[in-house]
Design an enzyme around this catalytic site. Structure first.
Site, short mmCIF file in Angstrom:
data_model
loop_
_atom_site.label_atom_id
_atom_site.label_comp_id
_atom_site.label_asym_id
_atom_site.label_seq_id
_atom_site.Cartn_x
_atom_site.Cartn_y
_atom_site.Cartn_z
N ARG A 66 -7.72 -5.87 1.78
CA ARG A 66 -6.26 -5.89 1.60
C ARG A 66 -5.63 -7.06 2.35
O ARG A 66 -4.68 -7.68 1.87
CB ARG A 66 -5.69 -4.56 2.09
CG ARG A 66 -4.20 -4.37 1.83
CD ARG A 66 -3.78 -2.93 2.09
NE ARG A 66 -2.36 -2.75 1.87
CZ ARG A 66 -1.51 -2.33 2.81
NH1 ARG A 66 -1.97 -2.02 4.02
NH2 ARG A 66 -0.23 -2.19 2.54
N HIS A 70 -3.14 -9.72 0.62
CA HIS A 70 -1.80 -9.93 1.13
C HIS A 70 -1.60 -11.36 1.64
O HIS A 70 -0.47 -11.87 1.62
CB HIS A 70 -1.49 -8.92 2.23
CG HIS A 70 -1.11 -7.58 1.72
ND1 HIS A 70 -0.05 -6.84 2.20
CD2 HIS A 70 -1.65 -6.82 0.73
CE1 HIS A 70 0.05 -5.69 1.54
NE2 HIS A 70 -0.93 -5.66 0.65
N ASP A 71 -2.66 -11.99 2.07
CA ASP A 71 -2.56 -13.39 2.48
C ASP A 71 -2.36 -14.29 1.26
O ASP A 71 -1.43 -15.09 1.21
CB ASP A 71 -3.82 -13.81 3.23
CG ASP A 71 -3.74 -15.26 3.72
OD1 ASP A 71 -2.64 -15.70 4.10
OD2 ASP A 71 -4.78 -15.95 3.74
N VAL A 74 1.07 -14.51 -0.79
CA VAL A 74 2.26 -15.06 -0.13
C VAL A 74 1.91 -16.44 0.42
O VAL A 74 1.09 -16.56 1.31
CB VAL A 74 2.73 -14.15 1.02
CG1 VAL A 74 4.03 -14.69 1.63
CG2 VAL A 74 2.93 -12.72 0.53
N GLY A 76 0.00 -18.53 -0.76
CA GLY A 76 -1.38 -18.92 -1.04
C GLY A 76 -2.31 -18.49 0.07
O GLY A 76 -1.90 -17.96 1.10
N ASP A 78 -3.71 -19.14 2.91
CA ASP A 78 -3.58 -20.09 4.01
C ASP A 78 -3.57 -19.43 5.38
O ASP A 78 -3.24 -20.07 6.38
CB ASP A 78 -2.31 -20.93 3.84
CG ASP A 78 -1.03 -20.10 3.98
OD1 ASP A 78 -1.12 -18.85 3.94
OD2 ASP A 78 0.06 -20.69 4.14
N SER A 80 -1.50 -17.33 6.52
CA SER A 80 -0.15 -17.15 7.06
C SER A 80 0.15 -15.70 7.42
O SER A 80 1.01 -15.43 8.26
CB SER A 80 0.90 -17.68 6.08
OG SER A 80 0.79 -17.05 4.81
N GLU A 92 5.27 -12.81 8.26
CA GLU A 92 4.82 -11.93 7.19
C GLU A 92 4.28 -10.61 7.70
O GLU A 92 4.52 -9.55 7.11
CB GLU A 92 3.73 -12.62 6.35
CG GLU A 92 4.19 -13.80 5.54
CD GLU A 92 3.01 -14.55 4.95
OE1 GLU A 92 2.01 -13.90 4.57
OE2 GLU A 92 3.06 -15.79 4.88
N ASN A 98 3.50 -5.14 5.08
CA ASN A 98 2.36 -5.49 5.92
C ASN A 98 2.26 -4.69 7.22
O ASN A 98 1.31 -4.86 7.98
CB ASN A 98 2.41 -6.99 6.27
CG ASN A 98 2.09 -7.87 5.08
OD1 ASN A 98 1.31 -7.48 4.22
ND2 ASN A 98 2.69 -9.05 5.03
N HIS A 196 -8.75 -0.43 -5.64
CA HIS A 196 -8.26 0.87 -5.20
C HIS A 196 -9.35 1.95 -5.24
O HIS A 196 -9.08 3.12 -4.97
CB HIS A 196 -7.06 1.31 -6.05
CG HIS A 196 -5.82 0.52 -5.78
ND1 HIS A 196 -4.68 0.63 -6.55
CD2 HIS A 196 -5.55 -0.42 -4.84
CE1 HIS A 196 -3.76 -0.19 -6.08
NE2 HIS A 196 -4.26 -0.85 -5.04
N ASP A 247 -9.10 6.94 -4.15
CA ASP A 247 -10.15 7.33 -5.09
C ASP A 247 -10.89 8.50 -4.45
O ASP A 247 -11.90 8.31 -3.76
CB ASP A 247 -11.09 6.14 -5.33
CG ASP A 247 -12.18 6.44 -6.35
OD1 ASP A 247 -12.29 7.60 -6.78
OD2 ASP A 247 -12.93 5.52 -6.70
N SER A 250 -14.72 8.90 -2.90
CA SER A 250 -15.51 7.67 -2.76
C SER A 250 -14.72 6.61 -2.00
O SER A 250 -14.83 5.43 -2.28
CB SER A 250 -15.93 7.12 -4.12
OG SER A 250 -14.82 6.68 -4.86
#
Length: 328
Positions: A66, A70-71, A74, A76, A78, A80, A92, A98, A196, A247, A250
């Protein structure tokens, strides 16, 4: 030794995939083995360090995957999302989507191990991409080669996370628009939703589907009624602390059960359910559910490669952070 036509075809396809990947990566300024001379042991160091955490607590794999998502969505890929806020800027990582990110301490530990061996060489952005790959592999997911050479950004703005990360209540139009804006296809959307299959979510991310979907105290009609009853037993109105497996059964194993659940209207989020509202995404969901994921591993690997090249900084752009939470 005689090679069967079927085996020959598989080998040929693998060679074509590697060739295609190399060409695309080089066009983006990334390449396989970017650190072959400057830090040849980097992937061994990262893999070993990640294993120390994930083998003890497999649920961390979802968290680390994740972080990569999430990086990249936003500014790209990088790094951030790793930057700390300052007195003059909320970063961020402090945006609402986040606040539930976990595993950032593991990214720091991996970076520290790499810095000890190769100071000032490997970017945090590359560390995030490689950590996600290794974490997924450790819980039974596919393995893919990650082209490297990303550099780290110096800017991280909270509001950009709010506007760029697709929320769990997004409909199919919003999801397609979000992914297409990042250069990703509709297939990438449905494939990456398969992530997921691991991880958990707080009740607050889907409780509106249970208690007040249209403002009349009703449940989402697209959610299987029996599943809704089961979720209500775990998530009471206003519950902000309880977590539920995305899920069920699992959460610590990377498999294709997610698509079976979605096909039966048991996807946890509205964004999961939305995959049945588009003919292409619905066809993919049903195909994977019917075939038990015959192509999912290869598809996921390719879509992760596609995602890992969003807006990358290379060459003289950005920097190589020595500590991921701070610009140099």
């Amino acid at each position: 030794m005689t090679i069967s036509p079927k085996l020959f075809s598989l080998l040929f396809l693998q060679l074509m995939l590697v060739s295609s990947l190399s060409n695309v990566a080089e066009a983006k300024g990334l390449e396989l083995g970017f650190y072959r001379y400057s830090c040849p042991a980097v992937e061994y160091i990262i893999g070993k360090t990640v294993a120390q955490y994930v083998l003890k607590q497999p649920s961390l794999a979802a968290s680390l995957l994740r972080v990569h998502f999430h990086d990249c969505f936003v500014k790209g890929c990088d790094g951030s999302v790793l930057l700390n806020s300052t007195p003059n800027n909320q970063a961020e990582k402090d945006a609402i989507p986040n606040l539930s990110l976990k595993g950032l301490n593991i990214i720091d530990a991996v970076k520290a191990a790499v810095e000890k061996q190769c100071p000032g060489v490997v970017s945090c952005a590359d560390v995030v991409a490689l950590v996600a790959r290794d974490a997924v592999r450790l819980i039974g997911g596919p393995l893919w080669e990650v082209p490297t050479g990303r550099r780290d950004g110096r800017v991280s703005i909270s509001r950009e996370a709010l506007t760029n990360l697709p929320p769990p209540f997004a409909n199919i139009s919003a999801l397609k628009s979000s992914f297409l804006s990042k250069g990703l296809s509709v297939k990438d959307l449905v494939v990456l939703s398969g992530a997921h299959t691991i991880g958990v979510s707080h009740c607050t991310s889907f409780s509106n589907r249970l208690y007040n979907f249209t403002g009349k105290g009703d449940a989402d009609p697209k959610l299987d009624k029996n599943y809704a009853v089961s979720l209500k037993k775990k998530c009471k109105p206003g519950d902000q602390k309880t977590t539920v497996e995305m899920d069920p059964g699992s959460v610590k194993t990377f498999d294709v059960d997610y698509f079976t659940l979605v096909s039966k209207r048991r996807g946890l989020f509205q964004s999961d359910s939305a995959l049945l509202d588009d003919p292409d995404t619905k066809a993919y969901v049903q195909f994977q559910a019917m075939t038990r994921g015959v192509t999912f591993a290869a598809d996921f690997a390719q879509s992760m490669l596609n995602m890992g090249q969003i807006g990358v900084l290379t060459g003289a752009d950005g920097e190589i952070r020595r500590r991921c939470a701070f610009v140099n």
